[in-house]
Write a protein that holds these residues in place. Sequence first.
Motif, PDB file in Angstrom:
ATOM      1  N   ASP A  91       0.819  -1.221   0.000  1.00  0.00           N
ATOM      2  CA  ASP A  91       0.000   0.000   0.000  1.00  0.00           C
ATOM      3  C   ASP A  91       0.848   1.265   0.000  1.00  0.00           C
ATOM      4  OD1 ASP A  91      -2.256  -1.525   0.004  1.00  0.00           O
ATOM      5  OD2 ASP A  91      -2.747  -1.232   2.131  1.00  0.00           O
ATOM      6  N   TRP A  92       2.027   1.211   0.644  1.00  0.00           N
ATOM      7  CA  TRP A  92       2.882   2.398   0.701  1.00  0.00           C
ATOM      8  C   TRP A  92       3.357   2.816  -0.688  1.00  0.00           C
ATOM      9  CZ3 TRP A  92       8.173   2.872  -0.434  1.00  0.00           C
ATOM     10  CH2 TRP A  92       8.809   1.679  -0.799  1.00  0.00           C
ATOM     11  N   LEU A  93       3.478   1.833  -1.607  1.00  0.00           N
ATOM     12  CA  LEU A  93       3.871   2.158  -2.979  1.00  0.00           C
ATOM     13  C   LEU A  93       2.817   3.002  -3.676  1.00  0.00           C
ATOM     14  CD1 LEU A  93       5.356  -1.271  -4.170  1.00  0.00           C
ATOM     15  CD2 LEU A  93       6.628   0.842  -3.764  1.00  0.00           C
ATOM     16  N   ASP A  94       1.552   2.771  -3.305  1.00  0.00           N
ATOM     17  CA  ASP A  94       0.461   3.522  -3.926  1.00  0.00           C
ATOM     18  C   ASP A  94       0.467   4.989  -3.518  1.00  0.00           C
ATOM     19  OD1 ASP A  94      -0.367   1.151  -5.108  1.00  0.00           O
ATOM     20  OD2 ASP A  94      -1.750   0.659  -3.461  1.00  0.00           O
ATOM     21  N   THR A  95       1.172   5.317  -2.420  1.00  0.00           N
ATOM     22  CA  THR A  95       1.269   6.718  -1.995  1.00  0.00           C
ATOM     23  C   THR A  95       2.334   7.469  -2.791  1.00  0.00           C
ATOM     24  OG1 THR A  95       2.932   6.321  -0.259  1.00  0.00           O
ATOM     25  CG2 THR A  95       0.603   6.030   0.343  1.00  0.00           C
ATOM     26  N   PHE A 144      -0.310   4.284  10.692  1.00  0.00           N
ATOM     27  CA  PHE A 144      -0.270   3.363   9.552  1.00  0.00           C
ATOM     28  C   PHE A 144       1.162   3.166   9.063  1.00  0.00           C
ATOM     29  CE2 PHE A 144      -0.740   2.583   4.869  1.00  0.00           C
ATOM     30  CZ  PHE A 144      -1.245   1.297   4.977  1.00  0.00           C
ATOM     31  N   THR A 145       1.908   4.277   8.943  1.00  0.00           N
ATOM     32  CA  THR A 145       3.310   4.187   8.501  1.00  0.00           C
ATOM     33  C   THR A 145       4.152   3.461   9.542  1.00  0.00           C
ATOM     34  OG1 THR A 145       3.049   6.272   7.297  1.00  0.00           O
ATOM     35  CG2 THR A 145       5.292   5.503   7.650  1.00  0.00           C
ATOM     36  N   GLU A 146       3.880   3.725  10.819  1.00  0.00           N
ATOM     37  CA  GLU A 146       4.629   3.046  11.885  1.00  0.00           C
ATOM     38  C   GLU A 146       4.403   1.538  11.815  1.00  0.00           C
ATOM     39  OE1 GLU A 146       5.536   3.204  16.656  1.00  0.00           O
ATOM     40  OE2 GLU A 146       4.706   4.925  15.618  1.00  0.00           O
ATOM     41  N   TRP A 147       3.163   1.133  11.531  1.00  0.00           N
ATOM     42  CA  TRP A 147       2.853  -0.297  11.389  1.00  0.00           C
ATOM     43  C   TRP A 147       3.637  -0.898  10.225  1.00  0.00           C
ATOM     44  CZ3 TRP A 147      -0.327  -2.421   7.262  1.00  0.00           C
ATOM     45  CH2 TRP A 147      -0.588  -3.797   7.411  1.00  0.00           C
ATOM     46  N   GLN A 148       3.756  -0.171   9.103  1.00  0.00           N
ATOM     47  CA  GLN A 148       4.511  -0.665   7.946  1.00  0.00           C
ATOM     48  C   GLN A 148       6.005  -0.759   8.271  1.00  0.00           C
ATOM     49  OE1 GLN A 148       3.074   2.364   5.180  1.00  0.00           O
ATOM     50  NE2 GLN A 148       2.000   0.787   4.044  1.00  0.00           N
ATOM     51  N   ILE A 149       6.517   0.246   8.987  1.00  0.00           N
ATOM     52  CA  ILE A 149       7.926   0.236   9.393  1.00  0.00           C
ATOM     53  C   ILE A 149       8.197  -0.970  10.290  1.00  0.00           C
ATOM     54  CG2 ILE A 149       9.621   1.437  10.851  1.00  0.00           C
ATOM     55  CD1 ILE A 149       8.482   4.085   9.681  1.00  0.00           C
ATOM     56  N   GLN A 150       7.267  -1.263  11.211  1.00  0.00           N
ATOM     57  CA  GLN A 150       7.435  -2.405  12.096  1.00  0.00           C
ATOM     58  C   GLN A 150       7.414  -3.711  11.323  1.00  0.00           C
ATOM     59  OE1 GLN A 150       8.156  -1.838  15.421  1.00  0.00           O
ATOM     60  NE2 GLN A 150       8.780  -3.992  15.301  1.00  0.00           N
ATOM     61  N   GLN A 151       6.582  -3.792  10.276  1.00  0.00           N
ATOM     62  CA  GLN A 151       6.559  -4.983   9.422  1.00  0.00           C
ATOM     63  C   GLN A 151       7.911  -5.190   8.745  1.00  0.00           C
ATOM     64  OE1 GLN A 151       3.109  -4.530   6.752  1.00  0.00           O
ATOM     65  NE2 GLN A 151       2.298  -6.357   7.740  1.00  0.00           N
ATOM     66  N   ALA A 152       8.470  -4.106   8.189  1.00  0.00           N
ATOM     67  CA  ALA A 152       9.781  -4.188   7.535  1.00  0.00           C
ATOM     68  C   ALA A 152      10.854  -4.599   8.539  1.00  0.00           C
ATOM     69  CB  ALA A 152      10.134  -2.841   6.893  1.00  0.00           C
ATOM     70  N   LEU A 153      10.788  -4.015   9.744  1.00  0.00           N
ATOM     71  CA  LEU A 153      11.744  -4.369  10.794  1.00  0.00           C
ATOM     72  C   LEU A 153      11.663  -5.850  11.142  1.00  0.00           C
ATOM     73  CD1 LEU A 153      11.722  -1.561  13.520  1.00  0.00           C
ATOM     74  CD2 LEU A 153      13.704  -2.470  12.321  1.00  0.00           C
TER      75      LEU A 153
END
Length: 228
Positions: A91-95, A144-153
């Motif tokens: 989803d972050w790519l869509d931004t 939402f961004t923090e959740w994505q960062i945590q996923q990457a981590l």
Amino acid sequence: ESVALVGHTGAGKSSIAKLIARFYEFQAGQLLVDGHDIRSFNLHQYRSQLGIVSQSPFLFSGTVAENICYACPQIDMAEVLQTARQIGGGDWLDTLPHGLDTEVGERGGRLSMGQRQLISLLRVLISRPAIFILDEATASIDPFTEWQIQQALNLILQNSTSILIAHRLSTVKAADRILVLEQGRILEEGNHAALMKSSGHYASLYNTYFRHQSLEYVEQSRQVLASH
């Protein structure tokens, strides 16, 4: 194993990270990786095994894809896209107006801090280092961004030895072990639950610094505001 370093400003957290990366030379003691003094390694080869994300992630002028792949220029772009889509379903790519082909601007100036952090973490995911060093940013990022960062981590933590200079409660709780530092000394060591139970320096740090980040605290604050 993932190890989180916590403590007040000046405790020595960033100094430890810089020593591990050999940005600083130490005058006494030893720093061992796999039982070998890091000064015995070829510096270029050693650093090629490190993935470092600093508190202010540095991006080069160019595209998102170029910033992700600059350490692995031969990588297949299909693999990059697949890895990027592992985070929040992509989803972050869509931004981004042009996805991976989006121009980031000088030092990543066209992107938000959260987007810059995600790109820096993807750079690490692609290069697959043996040791990951994160000096986590304190900048406010939307949930939402923090959740994505945590996923990457979490994806990085699965496959590397990680040293995390933690400013977020989510990162601290995810660590296998927490080292509590003060003025260059280790005061306490353990996981989140054990350190909270001991009611020492970490518990005090949690209550004054980390607690406000917890969902329980946010929910309590909402209830107090609603009652007024």
